[in-house]
Design a protein around this motif. Structure first.
Motif, PDB file in Angstrom:
ATOM      1  N   PRO A 478       0.803  -1.231   0.000  1.00  0.00           N
ATOM      2  CA  PRO A 478       0.000   0.000   0.000  1.00  0.00           C
ATOM      3  C   PRO A 478       0.838   1.285   0.000  1.00  0.00           C
ATOM      4  O   PRO A 478       0.295   2.379  -0.142  1.00  0.00           O
ATOM      5  N   GLY A 479       2.136   1.165   0.188  1.00  0.00           N
ATOM      6  CA  GLY A 479       2.969   2.377   0.194  1.00  0.00           C
ATOM      7  C   GLY A 479       2.965   3.080   1.541  1.00  0.00           C
ATOM      8  O   GLY A 479       2.287   2.649   2.482  1.00  0.00           O
ATOM      9  N   ILE A 480       3.731   4.155   1.593  1.00  0.00           N
ATOM     10  CA  ILE A 480       3.863   4.898   2.862  1.00  0.00           C
ATOM     11  C   ILE A 480       3.240   6.276   2.669  1.00  0.00           C
ATOM     12  O   ILE A 480       3.554   6.975   1.701  1.00  0.00           O
ATOM     13  N   SER A 504       3.841  -6.564  14.080  1.00  0.00           N
ATOM     14  CA  SER A 504       4.637  -6.210  15.249  1.00  0.00           C
ATOM     15  C   SER A 504       5.994  -5.652  14.832  1.00  0.00           C
ATOM     16  O   SER A 504       6.477  -5.875  13.727  1.00  0.00           O
ATOM     17  N   GLY A 505       6.618  -4.908  15.719  1.00  0.00           N
ATOM     18  CA  GLY A 505       7.926  -4.310  15.420  1.00  0.00           C
ATOM     19  C   GLY A 505       8.312  -3.346  16.524  1.00  0.00           C
ATOM     20  O   GLY A 505       7.471  -2.980  17.356  1.00  0.00           O
ATOM     21  N   THR A 506       9.581  -2.919  16.527  1.00  0.00           N
ATOM     22  CA  THR A 506      10.063  -2.034  17.588  1.00  0.00           C
ATOM     23  C   THR A 506      10.200  -0.592  17.113  1.00  0.00           C
ATOM     24  O   THR A 506      10.381   0.320  17.916  1.00  0.00           O
ATOM     25  N   LEU A 510      14.558   0.622  10.752  1.00  0.00           N
ATOM     26  CA  LEU A 510      15.042   1.582   9.751  1.00  0.00           C
ATOM     27  C   LEU A 510      16.024   2.577  10.351  1.00  0.00           C
ATOM     28  O   LEU A 510      16.938   3.042   9.672  1.00  0.00           O
ATOM     29  N   TYR A 511      15.822   2.883  11.643  1.00  0.00           N
ATOM     30  CA  TYR A 511      16.762   3.786  12.321  1.00  0.00           C
ATOM     31  C   TYR A 511      18.155   3.155  12.315  1.00  0.00           C
ATOM     32  O   TYR A 511      19.146   3.789  11.927  1.00  0.00           O
ATOM     33  N   ILE A 512      18.208   1.881  12.702  1.00  0.00           N
ATOM     34  CA  ILE A 512      19.495   1.174  12.738  1.00  0.00           C
ATOM     35  C   ILE A 512      20.065   1.066  11.320  1.00  0.00           C
ATOM     36  O   ILE A 512      21.244   1.316  11.093  1.00  0.00           O
TER      37      ILE A 512
END
Ligand code: ADP
Length: 544
Positions: A478-480, A504-506, A510-512
């Motif tokens: 669906p895109g961002i 789920s996710g933290t 993407l930051y890392i």
């Protein structure tokens, strides 16, 4: 005119010229009287000199200078006398007529009750003599002082022994005219100095104001003043920058009209009265469609209430993200833990015999969920190390095509049913970087593409250019949303975290990824359009 008369005239003229010079040097009106008297002393004999001024606004004659029989008296001790328009005392007569007066029969006049006389004892005490008393004064000369055609004073010269002649009056009149001019000059001069001083003080105040305004403009905090009548009296640059409300639109207007949400600020922010320290209150404010968190402090000053505010939106957002993160992490850890715990309990049960396939499934679940737990803790630890600055990445030649192929191959089983295709461009070749870290970034991007995409197809493409090697990971999801694009690389940021359906996710992946890629001298970009899928591109430098 005979020669003697001419000579005398010349002497008088010279005397008056000298007097004009000497009197003109004096810039202090009170000291002019003293000098005038010094000059007079040498030319006309006398026992008393009195200079009085007449104020036509109140009709009073006041003493300005009094010297009587060797004593200089404080003029204040003479009470003001009301001008008698019908003649009366000699002073009044001179003022009303504007004509000088010369009399050698004062004694008789006083006795006749038409004059007033003051006597002074050795201590300088003044006493008004009874009109019938024996006055000492015999001769008197009185000259009016004029200014712009009006009589503004009178000077009198008295003697107990002399007779005054017309030529004495002539000299006396000349000196009085010089004195009056000098007094006027000195007064003008004093007034000019006073004006200059007032102007200088006004300039200093203006400069001070300007400095203060400048300081108010360069401080980063918003500052504004609400006057006693509730209008905005000051609105500094930072206040305009933070709120988007320009000074022209708020200055001089009532705060509740000019500042949206003012009633809330007024009701919630306590005003510190002089001496008490102010308490800050943080409030949400809608500034032209932007939701801001502003921390306000209010202090009552002489001109009204001074409000200071600071934009804490970013801090607040970070705080919110931190609490979100803690909630997310706890949730993320609890789910696999519960699964592991449940599986282990089932395996431990002695009362039931589990078929071998089910045992196998439970053991596999324990393995996957433990791996997930390890991944979460690793992500958190890695992010902490990145923030602490103690993360080192290698910059060695890496065969990117081989790395991409083997990584995708290894991931395939766990990504099913999604298909992951690898496309290799002719210019791919080698990059400089840290093999393990590139793999970690790639795993994260492919994981996300499956997680947030449509779960059907992911394409990983590798190609090169002179500037470096590009690895792109594209999905057909669906895109961002545009608003999220710039924030997805932020620490803890998770798109749409409220959706219960969100995977789920933290919010650290993407930051890392960005931190790692940048530490290898590369960059990471995202392209996405609603409904058109998403492509992440990692560019790594060539080996040098
Ligand atoms: P996490 O996956 O743990 O939430 P990430 O940092 O990997 O954290 O991703 C941050 C956010 O970026 C995700 O929550 C998601 O909203 C968005 N995102 C990442 N990859 C994609 C993708 N391929 N398509 C759509 N949204 C994505």
């Amino acid at each position: 005119m005979d020669v003697r008369e001419l000579k005398r005239k010349a002497e008088v003229a010279e005397l008056l010229l000298g007097a004009a010079r000497r009197l003109g040097e004096t810039m202090d009106p009170e000291r002019v009287y003293g000098r005038f008297h010094d000059l007079l002393r040498d030319v006309v004999a006398h026992d008393a000199v009195v200079v009085s001024s007449y104020d036509e606004r109140d009709g009073l004659i006041r003493c300005d200078y009094a010297w009587v029989e060797g004593n200089l008296l404080d003029p204040q001790i003479f009470p003001p006398i009301a001008l008698n328009r019908k003649g009366g005392g000699m002073q009044s007569r001179v003022i009303v007529s504007g004509e000088p007066l010369l009399a050698n029969d004062v004694e008789e006049r006083v006795q006749a009750g038409t004059g007033t006389y003051y006597d002074v004892d050795r201590e300088g005490n003044v006493r008004k003599l009874p009109e019938s008393g024996p006055p000492g004064t015999k001769a008197v000369m009185m000259v009016p002082v004029e200014h712009e055609g009006r009589v503004v004073g009178v000077v009198q010269l008295m003697s107990d022994h002399e007779r005054y002649e017309p030529h004495d009056l002539e000299i006396f009149e000349g000196l009085v005219a010089q004195m009056a001019a000098a007094v006027r000059n000195a007064r003008l001069q004093r007034e000019r100095l006073r004006l200059e001083a007032a102007e200088a003080a006004a300039r200093a105040v203006a400069a001070e104001r300007e400095r203060a305004a400048h300081v108010l403009d360069v401080v980063g905090d918003g500052i504004f003043l609400v006057d006693g009548d509730g209008t905005i009296g000051l609105w500094n640059r930072a206040a305009a920058a933070v709120t988007g409300l320009e000074p022209e639109g708020v200055l001089g207007r009532p705060a509740h009209e000019a500042v949206p949400g003012w009633s809330e600020v007024e009701a919630r922010v306590p005003i510190a009265e002089g001496g008490y320290s102010a308490r800050s209150v943080t409030l949400p404010v809608d500034a032209g469609g932007r939701d801001l968190w502003l921390s306000f402090v209010a202090v009552r000053g002489a001109d009204g209430v001074v409000y200071t505010f600071r934009d804490l939106t970013d801090e607040r957002r970070l705080d919110e993200e931190k609490s979100d993160f803690i909630a997310t992490i706890s949730h993320e850890l609890r789910t696999p833990m519960a699964a592991v715990y449940g599986a282990a309990r089932t395996l431990l049960r002695r009362d039931i015999e589990l078929p071998p396939e089910q045992r196998q499934k439970l053991l596999e679940m324990i393995a996957t969920q433990s791996a997930r737990l390890t991944q979460i803790t690793e992500e958190v630890l890695l992010a902490t190390r990145i923030d602490g600055g103690d993360l080192r990445v290698a910059r060695e030649p890496v065969d990117v095509v081989e790395l991409v192929r083997s990584t995708v191959e290894a991931m395939k089983p766990q990504l099913e049913p999604a298909a992951v295709d690898v496309e290799v461009g002719a210019a791919a070749g080698e990059a400089a970087g840290d093999r393990d870290r590139i793999e970690q970034v790639l795993v994260n991007l492919v994981d996300n593409a499956v997680k947030y995409g449509d779960g059907r197809r992911v394409v990983v493409a590798v190609d090169g250019s002179t500037s470096g090697v590009q690895i792109s990971v594209s999905d057909t999801g669906p895109g961002i949303p545009p608003g999220d694009l710039e924030r997805i690389f932020d620490k803890f940021y998770r798109g749409d975290p409220n959706l219960t359906t969100a995977p789920s996710g933290t919010g650290l992946g993407l930051y890392i990824a960005r931190e790692l890629v940048e530490r290898m001298g590369g960059r990471i970009d995202v392209r996405s359009e609603a409904g058109e899928g998403t492509t992440f591109v990692v560019e790594l430098p060539r080996p040098s």
